[in-house]
Enzyme design. Structure first.
Site, short mmCIF file in Angstrom:
data_model
loop_
_atom_site.label_atom_id
_atom_site.label_comp_id
_atom_site.label_asym_id
_atom_site.label_seq_id
_atom_site.Cartn_x
_atom_site.Cartn_y
_atom_site.Cartn_z
N ILE A 36 0.87 -1.19 0.00
CA ILE A 36 0.00 0.00 0.00
C ILE A 36 0.90 1.23 0.00
CG2 ILE A 36 -1.76 1.26 1.29
CD1 ILE A 36 -2.71 -1.39 -0.01
N GLU A 163 -18.79 8.31 16.09
CA GLU A 163 -18.12 7.40 17.02
C GLU A 163 -17.79 8.14 18.31
OE1 GLU A 163 -14.55 5.37 18.93
OE2 GLU A 163 -14.81 7.44 18.25
N ASP A 296 2.46 3.45 7.60
CA ASP A 296 2.83 2.57 6.49
C ASP A 296 2.68 1.10 6.89
OD1 ASP A 296 3.80 1.87 3.99
OD2 ASP A 296 5.90 2.03 4.58
N1 DPN Z 1 -12.17 5.12 20.41
C1 DPN Z 1 -11.03 5.93 20.19
C2 DPN Z 1 -11.49 7.31 20.09
O1 DPN Z 1 -12.00 7.56 19.04
O2 DPN Z 1 -11.37 8.12 20.98
C3 DPN Z 1 -9.86 5.68 21.04
C4 DPN Z 1 -9.50 4.26 21.05
C5 DPN Z 1 -9.42 3.52 19.90
C6 DPN Z 1 -9.25 3.65 22.22
C7 DPN Z 1 -9.13 2.18 19.94
C8 DPN Z 1 -8.96 2.31 22.29
C9 DPN Z 1 -8.89 1.60 21.12
ZN ZN Z 2 -11.09 7.09 17.41
#
Ligand code: DPN
Ligand code: ZN
Ligand code: CA
Length: 429
Positions: A36, A163, A296
């Site tokens: 990639i 999210e 990467d």
């Molecule tokens: N969920 C993430 C965020 O967007 O703040 C942080 C995170 C990602 C924590 C993956 C743990 C594992």
């Molecule tokens: Zn996150």
């Protein structure tokens, strides 16, 4: 110099058909994952940064920078041949969007899905969290298209909204899938922060996750070219809703607010006693907040895992070729024939047409493939392209044509002065 546009004189030179069918390979051939290109992933991050900069400094749910991010990703996927859908939901009084992209083909009852969240917090542009995962899976999706990868499993990608408001978009997607559709998703891989500036190399632990997650964990561990540690991400990212639905999950993560230990710094480099991402959820999560090596390695690992898990591409069928030289005189039409036999049914949707032509100005050439019933498929028009020889492969959707019979390569020279010859050509079924 006379203009390179004169009426076409029709001189047809027919070559004798010489066919050399090579044996069909019996076993599926495992295709290697492509590298990639880091520069492409970085270019996507520059786009996310520019979008944030132009939209009040963030790409958060309910803000214009979110929708602009989605439109950018969607346009790239649409141009590459994905079937995209935008799913709307409401969170905290604002409309949110998930982007779902399906790669045509594969077993619809065996879906391999990759995803990551596309929204940032409102405090900053969210280039590592989660421009990085969004860009990584985008470039892997584009690599699937570039390679014409046709694996056994159906491939789907998801970019989640909201999210940062507690996993709203991915939860909405999973909970609103009809049960039958949900059961077709056999694995979900999540990529949330894969370019942390003081990176660790974490693989989501399968412990406590649905059965089948261990194989995903092991595939991702093997896909990374560096030592990894397992991490229990629990419910902190978008895999959580999939796991609750009993779907095997896995993922990669380069660390957020937690401090790197000295043992980890010895193993991975970087700075002990400093957070993996000092700019986590801050305004400084810009393009300067990315470790290029981590980005990467993780992007390559996503591709490696996808190619490993997706199942070998379709078994190539037989190949036929005609290597008799046929001259292409000025302003004339040359043809060469291949007689195909022993191939049941129709030609494939991705019939490979290999062409090897010597010429002094290939822009003069118009090339068609003629099926046994005379239907013609134009693979090249004339142009101002002043390059000389033409040695390339075209993909022709010949799925409505019966395979057996005599196929012809028709090469027309439509402009005066430059000439050449067909050295050979081939059909890959
Ligand atoms: N969920 C993430 C965020 O967007 O703040 C942080 C995170 C990602 C924590 C993956 C743990 C594992
Ligand atoms: Zn996150
Ligand atoms: Ca010519």
């Amino acid at each position: 110099m006379s203009p390179k546009r004169t009426p076409l004189a029709v001189v047809i030179l027919l070559a004798t058909a010489v066919l050399t069918p090579t044996a069909a390979r019996a076993e599926p051939v495992a295709q290697a994952a492509p590298d990639i290109p880091l520069a492409n992933v970085q270019a996507h991050l520059e786009q996310f940064q520019a979008i944030a900069t132009a939209n009040g400094g963030n790409r958060a749910h309910g803000r214009p920078g979110y929708r602009a991010s989605l439109d950018f990703v969607k346009a790239r996927l649409d141009a590459a041949g994905y079937r995209t859908t935008v799913q709307q939901f409401t969170a905290s009084g604002a409309t949110g969007y998930n982007l779902i992209a399906d790669w045509p083909g594969g077993n619809p009852d065996d879906v391999l899905m990759l995803g990551g969240h596309l929204d940032s917090v409102s405090a900053g542009p969210g280039v590592n969290d989660n421009g990085s995962g969004s860009a990584g899976i985008l470039e892997v999706a584009l690599a699937v298209a570039r390679e014409g990868f046709q694996p056994q499993r159906h491939l789907r990608f998801g970019w989640w909204g909201a999210e940062e408001l507690n996993l709203v978009g991915s939860t909405y997607y999973v909970e609103n899938l009809p049960a039958a559709e949900r059961s077709r998703i056999k694995a979900y891989l999540n990529f949330d922060m894969i370019g942390s500036p003081n990176p660790g190399y974490f693989v989501y632990s399968a412990s406590g996750q649905p059965a089948g997650s261990l194989a995903l964990q092991e595939t991702l561990q093997a896909a990374l070219a560096v030592p990894t540690e397992l991490t229990s991400v629990g419910g902190r990212s978008d895999h959580a809703a999939f796991a609750r639905a009993g779907i095997p999950v896995g993922g990669l993560f380069t660390g957020a607010e937690v401090t790197k230990t000295s043992a980890q710094a010895q193993k991975w480099g970087g700075t002990a006693g400093v957070a993996f991402d000092r700019c986590y959820h801050r305004s400084c999560d810009t393009t300067a907040n990315i470790d290029a090596t981590a980005l990467d390695r993780n992007s390559d690992a996503i591709a490696q895992a996808l190619w490993t898990l997706a199942g070998a591409g379709a078994t190539p069928g037989p190949r036929f070729e005609n290597t008799t030289d046929v001259p292409i005189p000025d302003l004339s039409t040359a043809e060469s024939a291949i007689t195909v036999s022993g191939v049941p049914g129709n030609a494939p949707a991705a019939l490979g047409l290999g062409v090897d032509i010597t010429h002094t100005f290939r822009g003069d050439l118009v090339i068609d493939l003629l099926a046994p019933d005379g239907s013609s498929y134009r693979v090249k028009g004339s142009s101002a392209d002043g390059g000389d020889d033409l040695v390339t492969t075209y993909t022709v959707n010949a799925s409505t044509e019966v395979a057996n019979g005599t196929w012809r390569l028709r090469v027309q020279d439509v402009a005066r002065q430059d000439v050449g010859r067909i050295n050979g050509w081939s059909l890959q079924f």
